[in-house]
Design an enzyme around this catalytic site. Structure first.
Site, short mmCIF file in Angstrom:
data_model
loop_
_atom_site.label_atom_id
_atom_site.label_comp_id
_atom_site.label_asym_id
_atom_site.label_seq_id
_atom_site.Cartn_x
_atom_site.Cartn_y
_atom_site.Cartn_z
N ASP A 134 -48.90 110.51 29.85
CA ASP A 134 -47.63 110.50 29.36
C ASP A 134 -47.00 109.31 28.95
O ASP A 134 -47.30 108.26 29.52
CB ASP A 134 -46.73 111.47 30.27
CG ASP A 134 -47.14 113.03 30.27
OD1 ASP A 134 -47.84 113.31 29.44
OD2 ASP A 134 -46.45 113.54 31.39
N ARG A 185 -50.38 113.59 21.69
CA ARG A 185 -49.35 114.49 21.70
C ARG A 185 -48.28 113.92 21.03
O ARG A 185 -47.80 112.80 21.28
CB ARG A 185 -48.90 115.06 23.28
CG ARG A 185 -47.59 115.71 23.07
CD ARG A 185 -47.36 115.77 24.54
NE ARG A 185 -48.02 116.72 25.53
CZ ARG A 185 -47.96 115.89 26.89
NH1 ARG A 185 -47.28 115.01 27.05
NH2 ARG A 185 -48.92 116.54 27.70
#
Length: 307
Positions: A134, A185
């Site tokens: 992330d 992402r």
């Protein structure tokens, strides 16, 4: 996003950093935060993922935690993530893994943080699982990209990361990551960032977001479009349709507890949908970012207080 909504977001992120507000929120807000959190334990989260899978929704599992103060905490998170990987296999659920670099010690000791992340990625590769590193706030952007590049260089190509559309640098980073074969992402971005590094105008953010999506779809590169914005989702669907791009060439990602009916609807329409499923007790930073993203999230929580 209107000027008023953007002011709301910045104000709430600033207030959320106040220690007094944090203590009050932690004391009274756990029940409300449960709207966005799949449970306190790994088994609770895995059961929720099983339910999602039965509705045609994939998952990515995240053990909450960030901004640790001791490396001993990082080691505990590393070990929990190894259990998490084993749990996904044991439950036979369709799920990836998501982790935050600072949770693994990046801000305290970059090399130790890398070793912890590498241990999780290596375990995940044994189980044929993908690990998403992330992206946190901008001081860690370059270090996070470097971590993923290093993992790939060591053969751990079951890893990818996240790029935030509000950062000025993301257009170039997208080109670089595509060229290097690193899966992404794509998100708007949920941290409070200065104008020197991030667009402050919502229309500029959205334009760059679309440009990043176009780069992927035009080059046939699989990507994850992470957004709850109906306009962006519709635009992505239409862009793919106009160019005869298969729905299997991309996926939509949304957060656990938000737009769940929409997630199910997209899955029924034949789109690939992945739900970001967090669990654990360190929920406060994640929770406040969810509230800051749009006023409707806060009003939903307020209404739940009186039920």
């Amino acid at each position: 996003m209107s000027m008023g909504t953007e002011m709301y977001r910045k104000t709430l992120l600033t207030v959320a950093g106040n220690k007094t507000i944090e203590r009050l929120s932690v004391k009274y807000g756990k029940r409300l935060a449960s709207k966005f959190i799949a449970g306190s334990t790994l088994d609770e989260a895995l059961e929720e993922i099983r339910i999602l899978n039965n509705k045609g929704i994939m998952a990515t599992l995240d053990h909450l935690g960030e901004g640790i103060t001791r490396l001993s905490e990082a080691a505990l998170y590393r070990d929990e993530y190894i259990r998490l990987v084993e749990g996904i296999t044991r439950y036979r659920v369709n799920s990836n893994v998501s982790l935050k670099p600072t949770q693994m010690g990046l801000a305290l000791d970059p090399e130790e943080g890398y070793r912890n992340i590498r241990a999780v990625a290596a375990e995940a590769k044994l189980h044929d699982l993908f690990v998403r590193i992330d992206m946190e706030d901008s001081p860690f952007t370059q270090a996070t990209l470097d971590i993923v590049r290093r993992l790939h260089a060591e053969g751990l190509d079951n890893t990818g990361t996240v790029l935030q559309a509000y950062l000025h640098r993301s257009e170039q980073d997208t080109r670089d990551m595509i060229r290097e074969g690193i899966k992404l992402r794509l998100v708007k971005g949920a941290y409070k960032e200065p104008a020197a590094v991030a667009y402050q105008n919502a229309s500029e953010v959205m334009e760059q977001f679309k440009s990043m999506i176009r780069q992927h779809l035009d080059q046939g590169v699989y990507t994850a479009v992470a957004s709850h914005d109906d306009q962006l989702i519709s635009w992505t669907k239409q862009y793919a349709k106009d160019r005869a791009i298969s729905p299997d060439a991309f996926e939509f990602q949304m957060l656990y507890g938000l737009r769940m009916n929409e997630q199910e609807r997209l899955a029924r329409e034949g789109y690939r949908v992945r739900c970001y499923v967090p669990y654990g007790t360190m929920w406060y930073p994640y929770y406040t970012r969810r509230l800051a993203e749009k006023p409707a999230n806060l009003w939903m929580v307020v209404k739940n207080m009186f039920r």
